[in-house]
Design an enzyme around this catalytic site. Structure first.
Site, PDB file in Angstrom:
ATOM      1  N   ALA A  34      28.194  48.519   6.896  1.00 12.75           N
ATOM      2  CA  ALA A  34      28.197  49.716   6.045  1.00 12.75           C
ATOM      3  C   ALA A  34      26.872  50.466   6.144  1.00 12.75           C
ATOM      4  CB  ALA A  34      28.476  49.313   4.599  1.00 12.75           C
ATOM      5  N   ASN A  94      27.971  36.378  12.092  1.00 12.10           N
ATOM      6  CA  ASN A  94      26.972  36.218  11.038  1.00 12.10           C
ATOM      7  C   ASN A  94      26.902  37.503  10.230  1.00 12.10           C
ATOM      8  OD1 ASN A  94      25.158  34.630   9.740  1.00 12.10           O
ATOM      9  ND2 ASN A  94      23.478  34.960  11.177  1.00 12.10           N
ATOM     10  N   TYR A 117      24.219  42.297  16.739  1.00 19.19           N
ATOM     11  CA  TYR A 117      23.626  41.156  17.453  1.00 19.19           C
ATOM     12  C   TYR A 117      24.723  40.197  17.945  1.00 19.19           C
ATOM     13  CZ  TYR A 117      20.451  37.114  18.102  1.00 19.19           C
ATOM     14  OH  TYR A 117      19.735  36.046  18.602  1.00 19.19           O
TER      15      TYR A 117
HETATM   16  N1  LIG Z   1      14.833  32.138  17.437  1.00 20.56           N
HETATM   17  C1  LIG Z   1      16.092  31.792  17.260  1.00 20.56           C
HETATM   18  O1  LIG Z   1      16.427  31.059  16.313  1.00 20.56           O
HETATM   19  C2  LIG Z   1      17.160  32.276  18.200  1.00 20.56           C
HETATM   20  C3  LIG Z   1      18.468  31.869  17.949  1.00 20.56           C
HETATM   21  C4  LIG Z   1      19.463  32.278  18.801  1.00 20.56           C
HETATM   22  C5  LIG Z   1      19.179  33.060  19.897  1.00 20.56           C
HETATM   23  N2  LIG Z   1      17.899  33.456  20.140  1.00 20.56           N
HETATM   24  C6  LIG Z   1      17.661  34.312  21.313  1.00 20.56           C
HETATM   25  O2  LIG Z   1      16.619  33.754  22.119  1.00 20.56           O
HETATM   26  C7  LIG Z   1      15.878  34.800  22.744  1.00 20.56           C
HETATM   27  C8  LIG Z   1      14.394  34.653  22.414  1.00 20.56           C
HETATM   28  O3  LIG Z   1      14.236  34.639  21.005  1.00 20.56           O
HETATM   29  P1  LIG Z   1      12.829  34.474  20.268  1.00 20.56           P
HETATM   30  O4  LIG Z   1      13.114  33.914  18.950  1.00 20.56           O
HETATM   31  O5  LIG Z   1      11.861  33.802  21.174  1.00 20.56           O
HETATM   32  O6  LIG Z   1      12.435  36.026  20.088  1.00 20.56           O
HETATM   33  P2  LIG Z   1      11.011  36.716  19.982  1.00 20.56           P
HETATM   34  O7  LIG Z   1      11.234  37.974  19.213  1.00 20.56           O
HETATM   35  O8  LIG Z   1       9.981  35.767  19.507  1.00 20.56           O
HETATM   36  O9  LIG Z   1      10.710  37.067  21.528  1.00 20.56           O
HETATM   37  C9  LIG Z   1      11.497  37.998  22.245  1.00 20.56           C
HETATM   38  C10 LIG Z   1      10.669  38.570  23.381  1.00 20.56           C
HETATM   39  O10 LIG Z   1      11.477  39.557  24.051  1.00 20.56           O
HETATM   40  C11 LIG Z   1      10.657  40.685  24.327  1.00 20.56           C
HETATM   41  N3  LIG Z   1      11.445  41.927  24.443  1.00 20.56           N
HETATM   42  C12 LIG Z   1      12.145  42.539  23.466  1.00 20.56           C
HETATM   43  N4  LIG Z   1      12.663  43.683  23.934  1.00 20.56           N
HETATM   44  C13 LIG Z   1      12.307  43.795  25.237  1.00 20.56           C
HETATM   45  C14 LIG Z   1      12.537  44.775  26.238  1.00 20.56           C
HETATM   46  N5  LIG Z   1      13.244  45.879  25.994  1.00 20.56           N
HETATM   47  N6  LIG Z   1      12.024  44.563  27.483  1.00 20.56           N
HETATM   48  C15 LIG Z   1      11.291  43.452  27.742  1.00 20.56           C
HETATM   49  N7  LIG Z   1      11.030  42.489  26.824  1.00 20.56           N
HETATM   50  C16 LIG Z   1      11.534  42.670  25.580  1.00 20.56           C
HETATM   51  C17 LIG Z   1       9.720  40.767  23.112  1.00 20.56           C
HETATM   52  O11 LIG Z   1       8.576  41.556  23.390  1.00 20.56           O
HETATM   53  C18 LIG Z   1       9.409  39.295  22.873  1.00 20.56           C
HETATM   54  O12 LIG Z   1       8.279  38.860  23.595  1.00 20.56           O
HETATM   55  C19 LIG Z   1      16.471  36.114  22.234  1.00 20.56           C
HETATM   56  O13 LIG Z   1      17.418  36.580  23.162  1.00 20.56           O
HETATM   57  C20 LIG Z   1      17.168  35.694  20.952  1.00 20.56           C
HETATM   58  O14 LIG Z   1      18.215  36.565  20.608  1.00 20.56           O
HETATM   59  C21 LIG Z   1      16.876  33.093  19.297  1.00 20.56           C
END
Ligand SMILES: NC(=O)c1ccc[n+]([C@@H]2O[C@H](COP(=O)([O-])OP(=O)(O)OC[C@H]3O[C@@H](n4cnc5c(N)ncnc54)[C@H](O)[C@@H]3O)[C@@H](O)[C@H]2O)c1
Length: 450
Positions: free
Chosen positions: A301, A350, A356
């Site tokens: 929403a 979620n 996402y």
């Molecule tokens: N942390 C969790 O619990 C969790 C759970 C499920 C999935 N994930 C997935 O794991 C992956 C890493 O998560 P995280 O927690 O380390 O995230 P984070 O936010 O700590 O790190 C993500 C990194 O991606 C980089 N990034 C973002 N947009 C970008 C772009 N357009 N070009 C280049 N780099 C880019 C950011 O600068 C950052 O360094 C993600 O895909 C996230 O969705 C994380």
């Protein structure tokens, strides 16, 4: 971010208090330490059917303590309940069970074991993919292993984890790589998973450096899970190339220098991202890890077009466009490994994450759909779906939701970036081409989407 509840529950006062209140006591999980050689630090128990023989052939490389239980002909020192040592790892081959009557072998084998498992025990059950069996009753028996495994995983205590591996025809020689991962602390936060292993032409040559000679690109590598993936791939011998946005340049370059790798500062959504990437990779690529991801949470929403578009662009569109460009250009070598960082949100959904979860489910769909055609070139493509992992991303979640995310799993805690990185490193190995088109959850058997 540290989990203070685990620290408290494992202190002597906290342990008594949480016990008296009937609260869960998550244990500190054992993780793989650099320099360790043996996957299993303790007794390995083998039992069940014919696949025990190929496992026994390499079991001495996993541990020095090999025991058998059940069939008199099983190899290894006989293990006697109540007298044998506590068991650190178990492999039970259920692949020859074809009738309901035979399923009781599961109860007979595992019941005496349940009180004799060591802390952080790793259990693997082997079976045959029900879809590969012509006899519907035999297929049903093998499918029954799923319910048994997922339930038993929930009954394990003290950090124990359990997986079911359906071993395809000719995949027996890939069992060593799989068991080096699933019986060791590398899979500390993986539990209740069903893995399908198929035949694969390539093999790991040196288990101390399974990725030696391979070039790996990790996106979003400046911090969190991406940084840990880069470190782990480098530990396993890969030449690493770290990519992140220009704002993360300092952290990125420092890590790349420490790992002896290269860095690329690039927004993966830039219009010329594919061209720039190809220019940076003149020698091609063997391992491609699409880790960069963002969240922009709002209920539908309240979801703005900007939030929607940004998440879909980074999380789903960029991995699609860049992978295709690297394939079309020949940058991605034959036998390459492509790993997509999804999420259990993409499986369970979620609240507040329609954008996402759509992007992460899309990645799982991408792996499933692309796997058969890429397999012709020996390329595997898989999704890794983390649950709650302690990173800056999850540190921003409000306290109540964060606590719920941590506790709602069989292990009662969040995982560490290293847990996801170890799964990625296993999927990146030459022999793991046998595993493709699948989503491996690294979630401590989260109740979400289970
Ligand atoms: N942390 C969790 O619990 C969790 C759970 C499920 C999935 N994930 C997935 O794991 C992956 C890493 O998560 P995280 O927690 O380390 O995230 P984070 O936010 O700590 O790190 C993500 C990194 O991606 C980089 N990034 C973002 N947009 C970008 C772009 N357009 N070009 C280049 N780099 C880019 C950011 O600068 C950052 O360094 C993600 O895909 C996230 O969705 C994380």
């Amino acid at each position: 971010m540290s989990d203070r509840y685990i620290d408290f529950a494992n202190s002597s006062f906290g342990h008594r208090l949480v016990g008296a209140l009937g609260l869960p006591t998550p244990v500190r999980l054992e993780r793989w330490q650099a320099g360790r050689l043996r996957p299993v630090d303790g007794a390995l128990l083998l039992g069940g059917g014919p696949l025990v023989q190929p496992v026994h052939a390499f079991a001495h490389k996993l541990t020095e303590q090999i025991y058998s239980y059940g069939a008199a002909s099983a190899p290894g020192t006989p293990w006697i309940p109540g007298h044998g040592p506590k068991v650190r790892a178990v492999v039970f081959d259920a692949s020859d069970l074809t009738s309901n009557e035979q399923l009781k072998q599961l109860r007979e084998f595992f019941q005496p074991l349940m009180k004799n498992l060591d802390a952080s025990a790793h259990v693997v059950i082997l079976g045959r993919d029900p879809h590969s069996l012509g006899d519907p009753f035999a297929a049903s028996t093998q499918r029954a292993l799923e319910g048994f495994s997922r339930s038993l995983a929930k009954e394990l205590r003290s950090g124990g984890v359990l997986q079911l591996i359906y071993v395809g025809e000719g995949a027996e020689d890939q069992l060593e790589g799989a068991l080096r991962f699933f019986l060791s602390p590398k899979s500390a936060f993986v539990s209740g998973q069903v893995i399908r292993l198929n035949a694969c032409a390539t093999q790991v040559q040196d288990w101390t450096r399974p990725l030696a000679g391979r070039k790996a690109l990790v996106t979003g590598a400046a911090r969190g899970i991406g940084a840990s993936i880069a470190e782990t791939l480098a530990r396993d011998g890969a030449e690493v190339i770290l990519l992140d946005v220009p704002q993360a340049k300092n952290d990125l370059e420092a890590l790349a220098a420490r790992l002896g790798g290269q860095s690329i500062t690039l927004d993966i959504c830039a219009e010329d991202a594919a061209t720039q990437l190809i220019e940076h990779l003149p020698d091609g690529l063997d391992i491609l890890v699409h880790n960069a991801g963002i969240t922009r949470d709002k209920t539908l929403a309240n979801m703005t077009p900007e939030f929607w578009d940004a998440v879909l662009a980074v999380n789903l569109n960029a991995p699609q466009v860049l992978t295709k460009a690297l394939l079309d250009n020949g940058t991605l070598h034959d036998n390459a490994r492509v790993i997509l960082l999804a999420s259990i949100s993409g499986i369970a959904g979620n609240r507040g994450q329609t954008n996402y979860a759509a992007s992460k489910a899309g990645l799982i769909g991408l792996a499933e759909a692309w796997a058969p055609s890429l397999h012709e070139r020996g390329i595997s493509i898989n999704a890794v779906a983390p649950g709650f992992i302690e990173t800056q991303m999850t540190a921003h979640i409000p306290f109540g939701l964060r606590e719920a995310g941590r506790r709602m799993s069989s292990l009662g805690q969040g995982g560490l970036p290293q847990d996801v990185a170890e799964a990625v490193a296993w999927l990146a190995q030459p022999g793991t081409g046998a595993f493709t088109g699948q989503a491996l959850r690294v979630c401590g058997q989260s109740v979400l989407g289970a």
